[in-house]
Design a protein around this motif. Structure first.
Motif, PDB file in Angstrom:
ATOM      1  N   UNK A   1       8.006  13.118   7.894  1.00  0.00           N
ATOM      2  CA  UNK A   1       7.020  13.005   7.321  1.00  0.00           C
ATOM      3  C   UNK A   1       6.439  14.225   8.236  1.00  0.00           C
ATOM      4  N   UNK A   2       4.603  15.126   7.530  1.00  0.00           N
ATOM      5  CA  UNK A   2       4.646  16.479   8.432  1.00  0.00           C
ATOM      6  C   UNK A   2       2.550  16.027   8.819  1.00  0.00           C
ATOM      7  N   UNK A   3       2.499  15.641   9.169  1.00  0.00           N
ATOM      8  CA  UNK A   3       0.603  15.341   9.217  1.00  0.00           C
ATOM      9  C   UNK A   3       1.028  14.536   8.058  1.00  0.00           C
ATOM     10  N   UNK A   4       1.177  13.219   8.124  1.00  0.00           N
ATOM     11  CA  UNK A   4       1.344  12.033   7.471  1.00  0.00           C
ATOM     12  C   UNK A   4       2.038  12.129   5.543  1.00  0.00           C
ATOM     13  N   UNK A   5       2.180  13.464   5.420  1.00  0.00           N
ATOM     14  CA  UNK A   5       2.869  13.725   3.981  1.00  0.00           C
ATOM     15  C   UNK A   5       4.310  14.373   4.182  1.00  0.00           C
ATOM     16  N   UNK A   6       5.041  13.411   3.139  1.00  0.00           N
ATOM     17  CA  UNK A   6       6.769  13.869   3.155  1.00  0.00           C
ATOM     18  C   UNK A   6       6.645  14.729   2.583  1.00  0.00           C
TER      19      UNK A   6
ATOM     20  N   UNK B   1       9.201  24.187  16.188  1.00  0.00           N
ATOM     21  CA  UNK B   1       7.969  23.842  16.005  1.00  0.00           C
ATOM     22  C   UNK B   1       7.095  22.755  15.623  1.00  0.00           C
ATOM     23  N   UNK B   2       7.559  22.663  14.235  1.00  0.00           N
ATOM     24  CA  UNK B   2       6.640  21.473  13.469  1.00  0.00           C
ATOM     25  C   UNK B   2       6.212  20.217  14.077  1.00  0.00           C
ATOM     26  N   UNK B   3       5.212  19.487  13.997  1.00  0.00           N
ATOM     27  CA  UNK B   3       5.356  18.397  14.389  1.00  0.00           C
ATOM     28  C   UNK B   3       5.441  16.659  13.631  1.00  0.00           C
ATOM     29  N   UNK B   4       6.797  16.875  12.907  1.00  0.00           N
ATOM     30  CA  UNK B   4       7.709  16.018  11.768  1.00  0.00           C
ATOM     31  C   UNK B   4       8.327  14.666  12.336  1.00  0.00           C
ATOM     32  N   UNK B   5       8.141  13.450  11.449  1.00  0.00           N
ATOM     33  CA  UNK B   5       8.542  12.442  11.952  1.00  0.00           C
ATOM     34  C   UNK B   5       9.162  12.249  10.859  1.00  0.00           C
ATOM     35  N   UNK B   6      10.282  11.510  11.539  1.00  0.00           N
ATOM     36  CA  UNK B   6      11.574  10.927  10.225  1.00  0.00           C
ATOM     37  C   UNK B   6      12.218   9.196  11.111  1.00  0.00           C
ATOM     38  N   UNK B   7      12.711   8.431   9.644  1.00  0.00           N
ATOM     39  CA  UNK B   7      12.671   7.131   9.591  1.00  0.00           C
ATOM     40  C   UNK B   7      14.345   7.667   9.556  1.00  0.00           C
TER      41      UNK B   7
ATOM     42  N   UNK C   1       1.011  -1.064  -0.201  1.00  0.00           N
ATOM     43  CA  UNK C   1      -0.146   0.198  -0.379  1.00  0.00           C
ATOM     44  C   UNK C   1       0.895   1.063   0.160  1.00  0.00           C
ATOM     45  N   UNK C   2       0.494   2.306  -0.899  1.00  0.00           N
ATOM     46  CA  UNK C   2       1.034   3.158  -0.921  1.00  0.00           C
ATOM     47  C   UNK C   2       0.472   4.497  -0.646  1.00  0.00           C
ATOM     48  N   UNK C   3       1.029   5.899  -0.304  1.00  0.00           N
ATOM     49  CA  UNK C   3       0.148   6.824  -0.125  1.00  0.00           C
ATOM     50  C   UNK C   3      -0.577   7.491  -1.798  1.00  0.00           C
ATOM     51  N   UNK C   4      -1.686   7.360  -1.702  1.00  0.00           N
ATOM     52  CA  UNK C   4      -2.759   8.143  -2.384  1.00  0.00           C
ATOM     53  C   UNK C   4      -2.381   7.004  -3.265  1.00  0.00           C
ATOM     54  N   UNK C   5      -2.676   5.283  -3.574  1.00  0.00           N
ATOM     55  CA  UNK C   5      -2.434   4.131  -3.822  1.00  0.00           C
ATOM     56  C   UNK C   5      -2.627   3.143  -3.887  1.00  0.00           C
TER      57      UNK C   5
END
Length: 384
Positions: A315-320, A276-282, A46-50
Motif C-alpha cells: 500500500x502507498x498512502x493507504x491505497x493498494x 523514496x516513496x513510503x510504501x508499506x508491505x505485508x 470492513x473493506x476499502x471503500x466498503x
C-alpha cells in the motif's frame, strides 16, 4: 449510484461470509474417541471503500474429549458453510462478478495448562458461482493445521478469535473485476460472544508397566513464534509471528534431529517504492516441505526451513498498489536459524530473497525494494 452502493454492501457481506466458511479448517480424518462439537459466531468485516457487514457462521467438527499428556491429538477436520445474502449476489453481479475465490487466515488461540498457543490457520475458499438472479447462496472452505500434544494435565480450550481475508471476484472470462483482490480484518461483533470451539481434558499419561525404562521415541512439540525480520533492501524491520511444530527424534543421549514446519506472517513493514516513496508491505512465509535440524543440550538447536515469501499487499498512502497471493519469490528461500544452549528459546539467522514475480504493474519496483542478501530473522519460541 444505487447499484454501486449495492455492490459495495454485497462485497462486504460476501467477503465476510465466504472467508468465515473457512474460519478454521483442520484437515484429516476425525481422531479416535472424538465427539461432535459446534460453534456459532457473528463477525463484522470492513473493506476499502466498503461498509461493514455482519455475518453469522456455524462451525461443526469432531474433536477428542480426552487425551493423555504427550499424546498427539492427530490432525483435525472442520467443515464450515456460510449462507451469503441475495443482496450480496446482486451487488457482485453489478460489478461484473460471476465467481468468487480467495483465502482466509483464522486466528486461533489454544489455551493450555502451560500457557496460550497462538496459531494462524490459512484456508483456501472454494471457487463459488454467484447466482445469475439475486438469491442467497453458500460458500465453503477447507484448510490445514498440524496435530498438537500437551505437556501438562488440565483443560485445553480451542478459541476462534479473529479472521483476515484476501478475496478475488472474477468475471465470466476468469478476469478480476474492478474491485480486484483486497484484504480485510474481521472482528467479533458484538464483542464478548463465545469463542470456544471445544475444550479437551488432558489427563496424566499411564506409566509403563515394565520396570525397565523404555527407549525414548520421537516427541512432537508445538511452539508459538514471535519476533522480527530485517529485510536489508527496505532498510527496516517487520514484526513476525506464527507457529513451529516439530518432531524431536533422539539419536544419542540428549542429542537428536528434528523435522517440522515453521509458519510465519507479518502485519507489515516499510517498503521504499522506487527508493523514496513510503510504501508499506505485508509478508507471509509459507513452508515448502518440512524443516530439518538438530538439537543438543550443549550446542543448542538448529532449524532450516525451505519457504516461499509472499507479499499479499503493498500500500502507498493507504491505497493498494501491488502484491497479492501470486506475488512471491521466484525460488524457495532457506531460513537458516540457530539457538544456543545458553538461550535455547532465541533463534537467530539470515536468508537471501530471490527476485519477486506476480506483483502487478509495479512488480520490478517491488522486487527491487525487497530482494537481496543479508536479511535477518530473530524469533522467540515458546512451547505451548
Amino acid at each position: 449510484m444505487r447499484k454501486t452502493a449495492a455492490g459495495r454492501e454485497a462485497m462486504s457481506g460476501l467477503a465476510a461470509a465466504g472467508a468465515l466458511a473457512g474460519l478454521i479448517t483442520f484437515i484429516a480424518p476425525a481422531p479416535a474417541g472424538a465427539v461432535p462439537v459446534q460453534l456459532k459466531q457473528t463477525y463484522s468485516c470492513v473493506f476499502p471503500l466498503l461498509e461493514a457487514d455482519p455475518v453469522t457462521v456455524e462451525i461443526s467438527t469432531d474433536m477428542p474429549a480426552e487425551i493423555p499428556v504427550g499424546t498427539s491429538t492427530g490432525a483435525l477436520r472442520i467443515h464450515s458453510v456460510s449462507t451469503v445474502s441475495g443482496r450480496a449476489a446482486e451487488g457482485l453481479t453489478t460489478v461484473g462478478g460471476v465467481t468468487v475465490e480467495g483465502t482466509a487466515s483464522a486466528a486461533v488461540t489454544v489455551r493450555t495448562p502451560d500457557g496460550p498457543l497462538s496459531l494462524t490457520v490459512d484456508n483456501t475458499l472454494r471457487k463459488t458461482r454467484i447466482p445469475d438472479t439475486p438469491a442467497p447462496f453458500t460458500v465453503e472452505a477447507d484448510g490445514q493445521a498440524p496435530p498438537l500434544s500437551f505437556g501438562s494435565p488440565g483443560s485445553v480450550a480451542f478459541e476462534v478469535t479473529g479472521l483476515q481475508l484476501r478475496l478475488t471476484p472474477r468475471d465470466a472470462q476468469g478476469n478480476k473485476t474492478a474491485i480486484d483482490t483486497f484484504e480485510s480484518v474481521c472482528t467479533l461483533d458484538p464483542p464478548g460472544q463465545n469463542t470456544t470451539l471445544h475444550t479437551i481434558k488432558v489427563v496424566p499419561a499411564t506409566p509403563p508397566t515394565s520396570p525397565t525404562s523404555p527407549t525414548p521415541g520421537p516427541t512432537t512439540l508445538a511452539h508459538t513464534a514471535s519476533g522480527s525480520t530485517g529485510i536489508k533492501a527496505t532498510g527496516g524491520n517487520a514484526p513476525v509471528q506464527g507457529s513451529y511444530t516439530a518432531t524431536y527424534t533422539p539419536q544419542s543421549g540428549k542429542e537428536g534431529s528434528t523435522r517440522g514446519e515453521l509458519h510465519l506472517t507479518s502485519t507489515g513493514g516499510p517498503l521504499p517504492l522506487f527508493g523514496f516513496l513510503p510504501a508499506t508491505a505485508s509478508y507471509r512465509f509459507t513452508p515448502q516441505g518440512q524443516s530439518s535440524g538438530t538439537y543438543s543440550d550443549t550446542r543448542g538447536e538448529t532449524l532450516r526451513q525451505p519457504t516461499v515469501l509472499t507479499v499479499p499487499q503493498v500500500t502507498l498512502f493507504g491505497l493498494p498498489v501491488g502484491g497479492g497471493d501470486g506475488c512471491r519469490t521466484t525460488a524457495p528461500v532457506e531460513l537458516s536459524l540457530a539457538a544456543t544452549a545458553a538461550e535455547p528459546r532465541l533463534f537467530k539467522g539470515s536468508y537471501t530473497l530471490p527476485p519477486l514475480t506476480g506483483c502487478g504493474f509495479f512488480n520490478d519496483a517491488i522486487s527491487a525494494a525487497v530482494g537481496g542478501p543479508d536479511n535477518t530473522m530473530e524469533l522467540t519460541m515458546k512451547q505451548g
